[in-house]
Design a protein around this motif. Sequence first.
Motif, short mmCIF file in Angstrom:
data_model
loop_
_atom_site.label_atom_id
_atom_site.label_comp_id
_atom_site.label_asym_id
_atom_site.label_seq_id
_atom_site.Cartn_x
_atom_site.Cartn_y
_atom_site.Cartn_z
N ARG A 24 4.77 -5.19 -7.08
CA ARG A 24 4.34 -5.43 -5.70
C ARG A 24 3.79 -4.15 -5.08
NH1 ARG A 24 2.81 -8.07 -2.76
NH2 ARG A 24 4.17 -8.25 -1.00
N GLU A 27 0.32 -3.24 -6.18
CA GLU A 27 -0.74 -4.02 -5.53
C GLU A 27 -1.31 -3.33 -4.30
OE1 GLU A 27 0.99 -7.84 -4.69
OE2 GLU A 27 1.32 -8.28 -6.82
N VAL A 28 -0.54 -2.46 -3.67
CA VAL A 28 -1.01 -1.80 -2.44
C VAL A 28 -1.40 -0.34 -2.65
CG1 VAL A 28 0.39 -3.34 -1.01
CG2 VAL A 28 1.26 -1.06 -1.56
N TYR A 49 -3.38 6.57 5.86
CA TYR A 49 -2.83 6.55 4.51
C TYR A 49 -1.69 7.54 4.32
CZ TYR A 49 -6.83 3.79 3.08
OH TYR A 49 -7.77 2.79 2.96
N HIS A 109 -2.06 2.37 2.29
CA HIS A 109 -2.49 2.10 3.66
C HIS A 109 -1.28 1.76 4.53
CE1 HIS A 109 -4.41 0.13 7.07
NE2 HIS A 109 -5.50 0.83 6.74
N ASP A 111 -0.70 -0.23 7.14
CA ASP A 111 -0.36 -1.63 7.39
C ASP A 111 0.24 -2.30 6.15
OD1 ASP A 111 -1.31 -1.45 10.01
OD2 ASP A 111 -3.32 -2.15 9.46
N ARG A 112 -0.35 -2.02 5.01
CA ARG A 112 0.13 -2.66 3.77
C ARG A 112 1.51 -2.15 3.37
NH1 ARG A 112 -4.24 -3.30 -0.73
NH2 ARG A 112 -2.94 -5.10 -1.19
N THR A 115 4.20 -3.55 5.81
CA THR A 115 4.50 -4.95 5.48
C THR A 115 5.39 -5.02 4.24
OG1 THR A 115 2.43 -5.70 6.46
CG2 THR A 115 3.47 -7.17 4.85
N LEU A 116 5.05 -4.23 3.23
CA LEU A 116 5.82 -4.23 1.99
C LEU A 116 7.25 -3.73 2.20
CD1 LEU A 116 5.40 -5.07 -0.92
CD2 LEU A 116 4.72 -2.70 -1.43
#
Length: 192
Positions: A24, A27-28, A49, A109, A111-112, A115-116
């Motif tokens: 997971r 993926e980011v 970042y 990033h 935001d990503r 969220t993760l």
Amino acid sequence: MEVNEYLYANIERYVKMTQQEKERLAEVVEVEEISRKEKLDVPGQVCRYRNYIVKGAFRSYLLDSSGKEHTVQLAMDDWFVSDFYSYVTQKPATLFVEALEDSLILRMHYDRIETLCKEIHSLSEYFRVSTEKAFAYSRNRALSATSMSAEERYQELYAMYPKLFQKIPQKYIASYLGMTPEFLSKVRKRSH
């Protein structure tokens, strides 16, 4: 070794991640080659970042009103680098973050990764612990700057991070320690 494995090894110094959690995270993560002198952050732009250095060297610096550069962070392999205040607050950066050599980084990033972190507790815990360590180091650096001599600051930095002195040009180490390169040269001669 796959490039993400360096980041996983760093994370697993503090927390354990399952293979699924690593997938997971992968993926980011964006792999990026950065050229010497390229800037990751510049004043006035929001730092989006969190950057993990696989291989390379960076410095963060600011310009005073007379245009003089002041290095506030040095970073190399297996460290993170960014205008951290801008990243955390999502307000405009005040620092330049510049590559000192051709480098390879993993970018995440804001935001990503936020969220993760809501999905993966161990990742959230890792960033909490690493942020606390960075804060503690920053506090210690501020205390050292006000309570230690230039020579003591040099000795402390050298004792903690001898590899910095192999990767980072002396003029940036001097700026980081708040001295001229000539004075740093004298301090180094007395200390070794």
